[in-house]
Each structure stands twice: as C-alpha cells, then as structure tokens.
Design a protein around this motif. Structure first.
Motif, PDB file in Angstrom:
ATOM      1  N   GLN A 102       0.712  -1.336   0.013  1.00 54.69           N
ATOM      2  CA  GLN A 102       0.275   0.078   0.120  1.00 54.69           C
ATOM      3  C   GLN A 102       0.832   1.231  -0.001  1.00 54.69           C
ATOM      4  N   ALA A 103       2.010   1.230   0.346  1.00 55.93           N
ATOM      5  CA  ALA A 103       2.999   2.334   0.469  1.00 55.93           C
ATOM      6  C   ALA A 103       3.707   2.497  -0.862  1.00 55.93           C
ATOM      7  N   SER A 104       3.592   1.575  -1.723  1.00 52.88           N
ATOM      8  CA  SER A 104       4.166   1.621  -2.895  1.00 52.88           C
ATOM      9  C   SER A 104       3.637   2.328  -4.097  1.00 52.88           C
ATOM     10  N   GLN A 105       4.462   3.241  -4.927  1.00 52.98           N
ATOM     11  CA  GLN A 105       3.737   4.053  -5.955  1.00 52.98           C
ATOM     12  C   GLN A 105       3.684   3.080  -7.006  1.00 52.98           C
ATOM     13  N   THR A 106       4.403   2.207  -7.472  1.00 49.48           N
ATOM     14  CA  THR A 106       4.241   1.189  -8.379  1.00 49.48           C
ATOM     15  C   THR A 106       4.335  -0.407  -7.597  1.00 49.48           C
ATOM     16  N   PRO A 107       3.243  -0.821  -6.946  1.00 52.23           N
ATOM     17  CA  PRO A 107       3.274  -2.074  -6.318  1.00 52.23           C
ATOM     18  C   PRO A 107       3.382  -3.369  -7.244  1.00 52.23           C
ATOM     19  N   PRO A 108       3.627  -4.168  -6.507  1.00 52.70           N
ATOM     20  CA  PRO A 108       3.894  -5.543  -7.249  1.00 52.70           C
ATOM     21  C   PRO A 108       2.417  -5.866  -7.882  1.00 52.70           C
ATOM     22  N   SER A 109       2.362  -6.577  -9.171  1.00 54.57           N
ATOM     23  CA  SER A 109       1.194  -6.857  -9.868  1.00 54.57           C
ATOM     24  C   SER A 109       0.465  -8.154  -9.252  1.00 54.57           C
TER      25      SER A 109
END
Length: 306
Positions: A102-109
């Motif tokens: 949730q903190a990621s700008q481009t999270p894992p798919s």
C-alpha cells in the motif's frame, strides 16, 4: 523480474526457489547464515537475504510477492503460547507486506499469500470447493480467516491477490509424508480409526506448479484450494501408501490415541476435508498428479534414486 519471498527455507518455499532461477529473489529469513547454508545448492547468485521487512520502505521495483511464512502448525502441541506463535508468525508478516504494498507507488502486480484447507473444518464426506463459507470458533479456522482477511486488503486495480488454501503436501523432504515414511517402511502403517476422514492431498510438484501458474495468470485472483482433484479417505491413503511401498497394512491407530497425543491439534488428522480445486482447474491449471497412486509411485521412485 523481482520477487519477495517469505518462508523460503520451508518445505514448500525451498522447492519453489529451485524454479525461480530466472527471477531476482529477495528472501526474508530470521537467520541469514542458516538460510544460506540450507540453500547453498539452490542459490545461483540470484538471492538476496534480508532479516526484517522494516529494511524496506515500499515494494516499488518488485513484480511479485509470495508469502509462505509461518510457524509449522503440526510440529508441536497447541499450548496457548504455541497458538500465539502460530498466529503472530502468519498475521504479522502478512500485515507488514500489505503495508509495504500500500505504500508503493508502483506496487507488485501479484501477491500470493498462504492459507490452508483447515479454514473449512470437518466437513465429513461432503465434497466442497472454494464457494463454501464457514463460520467456526475452531483454532485452525480462526488462524486462516484472519490470515486471509489481512492479505486481501492488498487487493487493488494494480495488485491482484491470490490466497492459496493448501492441503496435505506430499514430498520427501517435509510435511506429513516424511513423518509417515519410516513407520510404513517398517510395516507399521495403518489408518486412524476407521479411516473414513478425507485427506485433501497434493503432490509437491503440483503445489509448486500451481503457485507458478498463479504468478503468471493475470486474471487469477481470490481464493484457491491447492489440493488434487481426487481426495481420498485416510483408509485409502494408508492402504495405497503401504501397497506402493510393498509393505503390510495391518495396524490401526485409535482416534482416542491421537486426541490424547495431540490434544486440540488432533483435528489436523481427524477432520474430514473432501476439498476440490474448482477455481484452479477453471482457470486452466492441469495437475501432473490427479490421483494418489501415481503420485506416491513417483515419490517412491525418487526415494529409491536418492
């Protein structure tokens, strides 16, 4: 491709690593030295080891997460302290992963997170699939329910979540079969009670194959039973294993003995789970071992070669 893996030194995780040679792997482990020693023949220079997820600010740059971490549920009697350890090892790690996603700008798919068929509890001889909703106060159910609830919070338009309810995984290096192997080789194997309870088994290679398939199948999300299409009763499992090992099948273990030995944890051996992998087959996964006897023959053959 970059993947975060938890539980990579466990029975399933260590086998999965053998199939991730084209991936850059970041492996969460409590003891880096012990992990490196265990995985020395698997690590081809593609594994980075970390001891704490707090070392990561986000999962930007990661393509996938596979979360298999958890205190073994069947190795010790379920004292209150052990129950807490079982819960914390699953829930806390999963919550940390969800926060990083949730903190990621481009999270894992994709986020594949563990669970177990223990979610369903004792269903007698009734076949069921992932559509079965259960409400229960049983410990195994409570563990799985919260574990899954936490993991599913990571679901979004950018990250699909696959929760894998794993059955009894059959392999030579761990799990139930490793514990059964010597007694059955000595001719001391037999069913528990009348052996009417169903076992939702899966060959280790199909377990790994299913995880890899879920990683690659972009439309896959939600709950998946990871067990073979043809569960068998405890009596049939016991008879088939003895037959495959060419050993006698004369003894039985009384249910009261299992309850006396394991206490509340006896449900792991006594509950009947005729689980079907409906959603996995619906998305096109093909099992290498759909029936028990070929699966056990394969493992016996591998044992003889070893």
């Amino acid at each position: 491709m970059k993947i975060l893996l938890t539980g990579g030194t466990g029975f399933i995780g260590a086998e999965l690593l053998k199939h991730l040679t084209t991936w850059e792997v970041v492996l969460l482990t409590r003891d880096i030295g012990a992990a490196q020693k265990k995985l020395q023949h698997t690590d081809i220079g593609n594994i980075k080891y970390i001891e704490n997820l707090a070392l990561l600010d986000s999962l930007d740059g990661f393509d996938a997460v596979v979360n298999l971490a958890g205190e073994p549920i069947a190795n010790k009697r379920w004292s209150e302290a052990q129950k807490q350890k079982i819960c914390d090892s699953r829930w806390q790690t999963t919550a940390q992963i969800v926060e990083l996603i949730q903190a990621s700008q481009t999270p894992p798919s994709v986020f594949i997170s563990g669970s177990a068929v223990g979610y369903y509890g004792d269903q007698k001889a009734h076949p069921f699939d992932e559509t079965l909703h259960v409400e229960s106060d049983a410990f195994a159910h409570q563990v799985c329910t919260e574990w899954e609830r936490i993991a599913l919070h990571a679901q979004s338009e950018r990250t699909r979540v696959c929760v894998i309810r794993t059955g009894v995984v059959l392999g030579l290096d761990g799990g139930a079969l490793k514990k059964m192997w010597l007694p059955y080789q000595l001719g001391l194997g037999g069913p528990i009670g009348q052996g009417e309870q169903y076992i939702p088994w899966i060959h280790l290679l199909d377990q790994i194959g299913a995880i890899l398939y879920l990683l690659e199948t972009t439309q896959a999300h939600g709950i998946f039973n990871l067990c073979a299409p043809h569960p068998v009763t405890n009596a049939m499992f016991s008879k088939t294993l003895a037959k495959t090992l060419h050993r006698p099948h004369l003894l039985t273990t009384p249910k009261w003995g299992i309850r006396l030995l394991l206490g509340e944890g006896a449900c792991l051996l006594l509950d009947s789970l005729r689980a079907k992998p409906k959603r996995l087959t619906e998305i096109g996964f093909q099992f290498s071992f759909s029936h028990l006897e070929p699966a056990l023959k394969n493992l016996v053959s591998l044992s003889n070669k070893g």
